[in-house]
Scaffold this motif. Structure first.
Motif, mmCIF file in Angstrom:
data_model
loop_
_atom_site.group_PDB
_atom_site.id
_atom_site.type_symbol
_atom_site.label_atom_id
_atom_site.label_comp_id
_atom_site.label_asym_id
_atom_site.label_seq_id
_atom_site.Cartn_x
_atom_site.Cartn_y
_atom_site.Cartn_z
ATOM 1 N N ALA A 161 0.822 -1.207 0.000
ATOM 2 C CA ALA A 161 0.000 0.000 0.000
ATOM 3 C C ALA A 161 0.858 1.259 0.000
ATOM 4 O O ALA A 161 0.568 2.236 0.655
ATOM 5 C CB ALA A 161 -0.948 0.003 1.202
ATOM 6 N N MET A 162 1.990 1.219 -0.706
ATOM 7 C CA MET A 162 2.868 2.369 -0.837
ATOM 8 C C MET A 162 2.882 2.822 -2.291
ATOM 9 O O MET A 162 2.629 2.033 -3.193
ATOM 10 C CB MET A 162 4.292 2.026 -0.392
ATOM 11 N N LYS A 163 3.175 4.091 -2.503
ATOM 12 C CA LYS A 163 3.154 4.634 -3.848
ATOM 13 C C LYS A 163 4.541 5.119 -4.250
ATOM 14 O O LYS A 163 5.363 5.467 -3.413
ATOM 15 C CB LYS A 163 2.159 5.799 -3.929
ATOM 16 N N VAL A 164 4.775 5.144 -5.555
ATOM 17 C CA VAL A 164 5.989 5.731 -6.095
ATOM 18 C C VAL A 164 5.690 7.192 -6.390
ATOM 19 O O VAL A 164 4.953 7.502 -7.314
ATOM 20 C CB VAL A 164 6.435 4.994 -7.374
ATOM 21 N N CYS A 165 6.215 8.106 -5.587
ATOM 22 C CA CYS A 165 5.911 9.529 -5.719
ATOM 23 C C CYS A 165 6.826 10.181 -6.752
ATOM 24 O O CYS A 165 7.989 9.799 -6.898
ATOM 25 C CB CYS A 165 6.074 10.236 -4.378
ATOM 26 N N THR A 166 6.304 11.190 -7.428
ATOM 27 C CA THR A 166 7.071 11.872 -8.469
ATOM 28 C C THR A 166 8.340 12.485 -7.924
ATOM 29 O O THR A 166 9.404 12.394 -8.542
ATOM 30 C CB THR A 166 6.206 12.951 -9.140
ATOM 31 N N ASP A 167 8.260 13.122 -6.741
ATOM 32 C CA ASP A 167 9.462 13.769 -6.206
ATOM 33 C C ASP A 167 10.518 12.739 -5.811
ATOM 34 O O ASP A 167 11.720 12.981 -5.965
ATOM 35 C CB ASP A 167 9.123 14.709 -5.045
ATOM 36 N N PRO A 175 5.349 26.246 -12.955
ATOM 37 C CA PRO A 175 5.722 27.658 -12.845
ATOM 38 C C PRO A 175 4.805 28.465 -11.933
ATOM 39 O O PRO A 175 5.222 29.486 -11.377
ATOM 40 C CB PRO A 175 5.622 28.161 -14.293
ATOM 41 N N LYS A 176 3.572 28.044 -11.752
ATOM 42 C CA LYS A 176 2.627 28.807 -10.916
ATOM 43 C C LYS A 176 2.672 28.388 -9.446
ATOM 44 O O LYS A 176 1.964 28.969 -8.622
ATOM 45 C CB LYS A 176 1.210 28.661 -11.458
ATOM 46 N N HIS A 177 3.495 27.393 -9.118
ATOM 47 C CA HIS A 177 3.607 26.931 -7.748
ATOM 48 C C HIS A 177 4.912 27.421 -7.113
ATOM 49 O O HIS A 177 5.861 27.782 -7.799
ATOM 50 C CB HIS A 177 3.579 25.398 -7.682
ATOM 51 N N HIS A 178 4.928 27.406 -5.790
ATOM 52 C CA HIS A 178 6.153 27.703 -5.059
ATOM 53 C C HIS A 178 7.034 26.446 -5.023
ATOM 54 O O HIS A 178 6.574 25.329 -5.269
ATOM 55 C CB HIS A 178 5.822 28.143 -3.625
ATOM 56 N N THR A 190 11.650 22.710 -12.593
ATOM 57 C CA THR A 190 10.192 22.688 -12.588
ATOM 58 C C THR A 190 9.728 21.376 -13.208
ATOM 59 O O THR A 190 10.172 21.012 -14.302
ATOM 60 C CB THR A 190 9.620 23.870 -13.383
ATOM 61 N N ILE A 191 8.862 20.652 -12.500
ATOM 62 C CA ILE A 191 8.453 19.321 -12.959
ATOM 63 C C ILE A 191 7.561 19.405 -14.191
ATOM 64 O O ILE A 191 7.766 18.695 -15.177
ATOM 65 C CB ILE A 191 7.744 18.548 -11.823
ATOM 66 N N LYS A 192 6.555 20.295 -14.160
ATOM 67 C CA LYS A 192 5.615 20.406 -15.274
ATOM 68 C C LYS A 192 5.511 21.844 -15.768
ATOM 69 O O LYS A 192 5.634 22.790 -14.995
ATOM 70 C CB LYS A 192 4.225 19.902 -14.871
ATOM 71 N N ASN A 244 0.800 21.528 -18.425
ATOM 72 C CA ASN A 244 0.707 20.267 -17.682
ATOM 73 C C ASN A 244 1.577 19.156 -18.280
ATOM 74 O O ASN A 244 1.563 18.022 -17.807
ATOM 75 C CB ASN A 244 -0.740 19.771 -17.556
ATOM 76 N N ALA A 245 2.343 19.469 -19.306
ATOM 77 C CA ALA A 245 3.314 18.513 -19.849
ATOM 78 C C ALA A 245 4.574 18.553 -18.988
ATOM 79 O O ALA A 245 4.926 19.593 -18.414
ATOM 80 C CB ALA A 245 3.652 18.874 -21.288
ATOM 81 N N TYR A 246 5.257 17.421 -18.902
ATOM 82 C CA TYR A 246 6.501 17.397 -18.159
ATOM 83 C C TYR A 246 7.529 18.310 -18.821
ATOM 84 O O TYR A 246 7.620 18.379 -20.045
ATOM 85 C CB TYR A 246 7.062 15.977 -18.080
ATOM 86 N N SER A 247 8.319 18.999 -17.996
ATOM 87 C CA SER A 247 9.342 19.893 -18.520
ATOM 88 C C SER A 247 10.465 19.088 -19.162
ATOM 89 O O SER A 247 10.668 17.907 -18.855
ATOM 90 C CB SER A 247 9.902 20.770 -17.398
ATOM 91 N N GLU A 248 11.232 19.739 -20.037
ATOM 92 C CA GLU A 248 12.348 19.056 -20.701
ATOM 93 C C GLU A 248 13.417 18.589 -19.715
ATOM 94 O O GLU A 248 13.922 17.466 -19.848
ATOM 95 C CB GLU A 248 12.949 19.961 -21.777
ATOM 96 N N PRO A 249 13.797 19.402 -18.710
ATOM 97 C CA PRO A 249 14.782 18.909 -17.739
ATOM 98 C C PRO A 249 14.288 17.681 -16.974
ATOM 99 O O PRO A 249 15.063 16.759 -16.707
ATOM 100 C CB PRO A 249 14.989 20.101 -16.799
ATOM 101 N N PHE A 250 12.995 17.665 -16.627
ATOM 102 C CA PHE A 250 12.444 16.506 -15.930
ATOM 103 C C PHE A 250 12.475 15.276 -16.834
ATOM 104 O O PHE A 250 12.886 14.193 -16.407
ATOM 105 C CB PHE A 250 11.010 16.797 -15.487
ATOM 106 N N LYS A 251 12.077 15.438 -18.076
ATOM 107 C CA LYS A 251 12.073 14.315 -19.014
ATOM 108 C C LYS A 251 13.482 13.791 -19.249
ATOM 109 O O LYS A 251 13.685 12.574 -19.375
ATOM 110 C CB LYS A 251 11.418 14.729 -20.336
ATOM 111 N N ALA A 252 14.454 14.688 -19.307
ATOM 112 C CA ALA A 252 15.838 14.253 -19.528
ATOM 113 C C ALA A 252 16.323 13.363 -18.385
ATOM 114 O O ALA A 252 17.040 12.384 -18.604
ATOM 115 C CB ALA A 252 16.744 15.467 -19.676
ATOM 116 N N LEU A 253 15.912 13.694 -17.166
ATOM 117 C CA LEU A 253 16.330 12.899 -16.010
ATOM 118 C C LEU A 253 15.591 11.568 -15.924
ATOM 119 O O LEU A 253 16.167 10.543 -15.566
ATOM 120 C CB LEU A 253 16.087 13.684 -14.715
ATOM 121 N N LEU A 254 14.301 11.563 -16.252
ATOM 122 C CA LEU A 254 13.462 10.386 -16.005
ATOM 123 C C LEU A 254 13.249 9.497 -17.224
ATOM 124 O O LEU A 254 12.613 8.448 -17.117
ATOM 125 C CB LEU A 254 12.104 10.829 -15.477
#
Length: 239
Positions: A19-25, A191-194, A216-218, A222-232
């Motif tokens: 009952a555990m999840k794989v979180c994005t962060d 970009p709209k979040h802290h 920035t993740i998204k 709402n698409a994943y950012s390029e830096p996030f995609k490069a890492l994942l």
């Protein structure tokens, strides 16, 4: 290794048992640290509070290091062991069950990686396993510092994922305990979040320069950012 050897889809299935999840962060942290360590020497890595083994598996994909995954919760440790046994890197992955604060290190490590419990003052769940995973009942942030001194080699480093609002106080605490901040990555969901998370890397040795970046993740779309995609991209099947 550029191919997607490790499947989060498969890992989700395994984790449902606990009952555990794989979180994005957590995935971002694992991908970033796996890449960072690959640019440095690491014969042995300790994953403190491995849960069901996510960070260890991600690091094993990118590095040839021996990885010891410490976990206090028996059910999570059993699931981590199953996940390791099913992976192609199982010979380099070992689960060490028990309270890391009471154990003697199996060896000294060039790296310690930890995704510590965040919710020190939050309401607790009736599920004791979730409390261990999400609250600092068994491992508090101040406990990490003497632990890292004990477990790390003289030139060792440790990396951890922190809530953004706890970062400044922990950096000050680390400096008081003779750890030097080498790298800091502030993360925001869009970009709209802290900023909400920070990845920090500390060294036992003074560092000539401090590298500070943000990610920035998204995007607003709402698409994943390029830096996030490069890492994942080597871990997410759909990127």
């Amino acid at each position: 290794m550029s191919n997607s050897y490790f499947s989060f889809k498969q890992f989700h299935v395994a984790q449902d048992k606990c009952a555990m999840k794989v979180c994005t962060d957590a995935c971002l942290f694992g991908a970033f640290i796996a890449q960072y360590i690959s640019n440095h020497s690491a014969n042995a890595i300790a994953d403190i509070g491995t849960g069901t083994g996510l960070l260890s598996l991600m690091m094993a994909q990118k590095n040839a290091s021996i990885i010891h995954a410490y976990e206090i919760d028996e059910q999570a440790a059993m699931q981590a062991n199953e996940n390791f046994s099913a992976s192609k890197w199982h010979q380099r992955l070992t689960v060490i069950k028990g309270n890391v604060l009471l154990l003697k290190p199996a060896t000294t490590y060039e790296w310690i990686v930890c995704n510590p419990p965040f919710y020190e003052k939050s309401l607790k769940s009736p599920n004791s396993s979730k409390n261990i995973a999400m609250h600092s009942e068994q491992l508090r942030l101040p406990d990490l510092l003497p632990l890292c001194h004990q477990y790390l080699t003289q030139k060792g480093r440790f990396a951890l994922l922190l809530p953004y609002n706890q970062t400044t106080s922990f950096i000050a605490m680390a400096h008081q305990n003779h750890f030097y901040l080498e790298y800091k990555l502030d993360v925001k969901p869009s970009p709209k979040h802290h900023f909400f998370r920070t990845i920090c890397i500390f060294s036992k040795q003074p560092t000539p320069t401090l590298l500070e970046e943000n990610l920035t993740i998204k995007e607003l779309s709402n698409a994943y950012s390029e830096p996030f995609k490069a890492l994942l991209k080597d871990y997410y099947q759909f990127l």
